[in-house]
Design an enzyme around this catalytic site. Sequence first.
Site, PDB file in Angstrom:
ATOM      1  N   ASN A   1      41.810  42.378  29.630  1.00 26.66           N
ATOM      2  CA  ASN A   1      42.797  42.645  30.666  1.00 26.66           C
ATOM      3  C   ASN A   1      43.130  41.326  31.379  1.00 26.66           C
ATOM      4  O   ASN A   1      42.740  40.251  30.936  1.00 26.66           O
ATOM      5  CB  ASN A   1      42.238  43.669  31.658  1.00 26.66           C
ATOM      6  CG  ASN A   1      43.301  44.605  32.200  1.00 26.66           C
ATOM      7  OD1 ASN A   1      44.372  44.164  32.598  1.00 26.66           O
ATOM      8  ND2 ASN A   1      43.011  45.890  32.211  1.00 26.66           N
TER       9      ASN A   1
ATOM     10  N   LYS B   1      38.997  48.980  27.221  1.00 25.29           N
ATOM     11  CA  LYS B   1      39.613  47.696  27.590  1.00 25.29           C
ATOM     12  C   LYS B   1      38.789  47.041  28.689  1.00 25.29           C
ATOM     13  O   LYS B   1      38.547  47.645  29.743  1.00 25.29           O
ATOM     14  CB  LYS B   1      41.052  47.882  28.046  1.00 25.29           C
ATOM     15  CG  LYS B   1      41.799  46.551  28.208  1.00 25.29           C
ATOM     16  CD  LYS B   1      43.294  46.752  28.284  1.00 25.29           C
ATOM     17  CE  LYS B   1      44.024  45.412  28.280  1.00 25.29           C
ATOM     18  NZ  LYS B   1      45.491  45.594  28.252  1.00 25.29           N
TER      19      LYS B   1
ATOM     20  N   THR C   1      43.338  48.282  40.882  1.00 25.57           N
ATOM     21  CA  THR C   1      42.970  49.614  41.359  1.00 25.57           C
ATOM     22  C   THR C   1      41.589  49.514  41.992  1.00 25.57           C
ATOM     23  O   THR C   1      40.638  49.105  41.320  1.00 25.57           O
ATOM     24  CB  THR C   1      42.960  50.637  40.206  1.00 25.57           C
ATOM     25  OG1 THR C   1      44.286  50.771  39.693  1.00 25.57           O
ATOM     26  CG2 THR C   1      42.461  51.994  40.679  1.00 25.57           C
TER      27      THR C   1
ATOM     28  N   GLY D   1      47.203  36.071  26.708  1.00 28.75           N
ATOM     29  CA  GLY D   1      47.662  34.705  26.521  1.00 28.75           C
ATOM     30  C   GLY D   1      48.099  34.353  25.111  1.00 28.75           C
ATOM     31  O   GLY D   1      47.973  33.201  24.701  1.00 28.75           O
TER      32      GLY D   1
ATOM     33  N   ASN E   1      50.445  39.971  38.362  1.00 28.81           N
ATOM     34  CA  ASN E   1      50.904  41.294  38.773  1.00 28.81           C
ATOM     35  C   ASN E   1      49.814  41.984  39.582  1.00 28.81           C
ATOM     36  O   ASN E   1      48.620  41.789  39.336  1.00 28.81           O
ATOM     37  CB  ASN E   1      51.310  42.135  37.558  1.00 28.81           C
ATOM     38  CG  ASN E   1      50.169  42.963  37.008  1.00 28.81           C
ATOM     39  OD1 ASN E   1      49.829  44.025  37.540  1.00 28.81           O
ATOM     40  ND2 ASN E   1      49.542  42.461  35.930  1.00 28.81           N
TER      41      ASN E   1
ATOM     42  N   GLY F   1      49.180  35.512  30.579  1.00 26.73           N
ATOM     43  CA  GLY F   1      49.968  34.424  30.011  1.00 26.73           C
ATOM     44  C   GLY F   1      49.111  33.259  29.569  1.00 26.73           C
ATOM     45  O   GLY F   1      47.901  33.394  29.326  1.00 26.73           O
TER      46      GLY F   1
ATOM     47  N   SER G   1      41.461  46.999  35.034  1.00 29.05           N
ATOM     48  CA  SER G   1      42.537  46.449  35.852  1.00 29.05           C
ATOM     49  C   SER G   1      41.971  45.981  37.190  1.00 29.05           C
ATOM     50  O   SER G   1      41.175  46.691  37.815  1.00 29.05           O
ATOM     51  CB  SER G   1      43.612  47.506  36.106  1.00 29.05           C
ATOM     52  OG  SER G   1      44.517  47.057  37.106  1.00 29.05           O
TER      53      SER G   1
END
Length: 343
Positions: A256, A227, A188, A306, A120, A277, A185
Amino acid sequence: MREMRYSSLRGWLFRLDPEWAHGATLNLLRVAGALPVLSPWLRRLSGIGKASGVPVELLGLGFRNSVGIAAGYDKDALGWRGLAALGFGHVEIGTVTPRPQPGNPRPRVFRLAEDRSLINRLGFPSRGAAFVANRLAGTRPPGFVLGVNLGKQRDTPIERAADDYEFLVEVFAARADYLVVNISSPNTPELRRLQEARHLKPLLARVRACRDEQATRLGRRIPLWVKLSPDLEARDLEQTIDAILDSTVDGVIATNTTVARPDLRSPLAAEPGGLSGAALTAPSTAILSRIRHHAGPALALIGCGGVMTRADHDAKRTAGASLVQIYTGLVYEGPALLGRLLL
């Protein structure tokens, strides 16, 4: 029978655009969560029935089991009541930004079916703090923990990032059981620079002080997690953890998504963005283990990344996590994954 039903539904969902399919699922959860009569049906879907797993006590919070929903699944608090009814021990809303923002252009979510993974590059799409705060109003399902994951506005320079996080703490302290500072993330611009100790220590000092002020006002503890990325090099990770320890933050969520592309078979593997995943399972658990080894018992850890099987769940717990979060595993395995992780 549940497995057969989800297998058929997944075949249909996987013919749809990933982001559209996810939105449709959230809308179903929103409707189901608003109708208490459907709660027994939702729990049967998750495979846990009346049982809910082994409770976990952590940082003054009572989690009814060890498995929660990671941030990113329900960004705008649309389906969290339905997720609670499925039987999850906690749901982490967000990432929420101070003001609404659209995120990156579509398409921005890709299924790597051959690798049981996703990529993503959403970029913190959010309806903003006011919308999400309104969605969290009202009564809370009993025995359920709600977290809110906080992120800076895309156009806020990192030198002013603390302003955004302080604002979000003030908005959500009264609405959340715990809060998470998301600085990891990959979608960003420059956000991950906040993991550097020179930026992280002053950021967390301000956020923690704001949290403490709100906790005093509310008369209750509000645990604060950070995170982190799975892509931190060993020395950088140690410096980051030292900065977190110096800031007396309560815990770390590891991890993350990753920008690495480890031995992927899917033709979509080259798409930019964060990978989650099955391809993230091993590196995420390795980072988690290194954090526990370096920090000792001083930090409360949540394992994320995952978790597709009971073995993955148990590996996170063995590596030092008190709680485990899932997202991509739910996409590939369906709600019955919760039952398999807990029973």
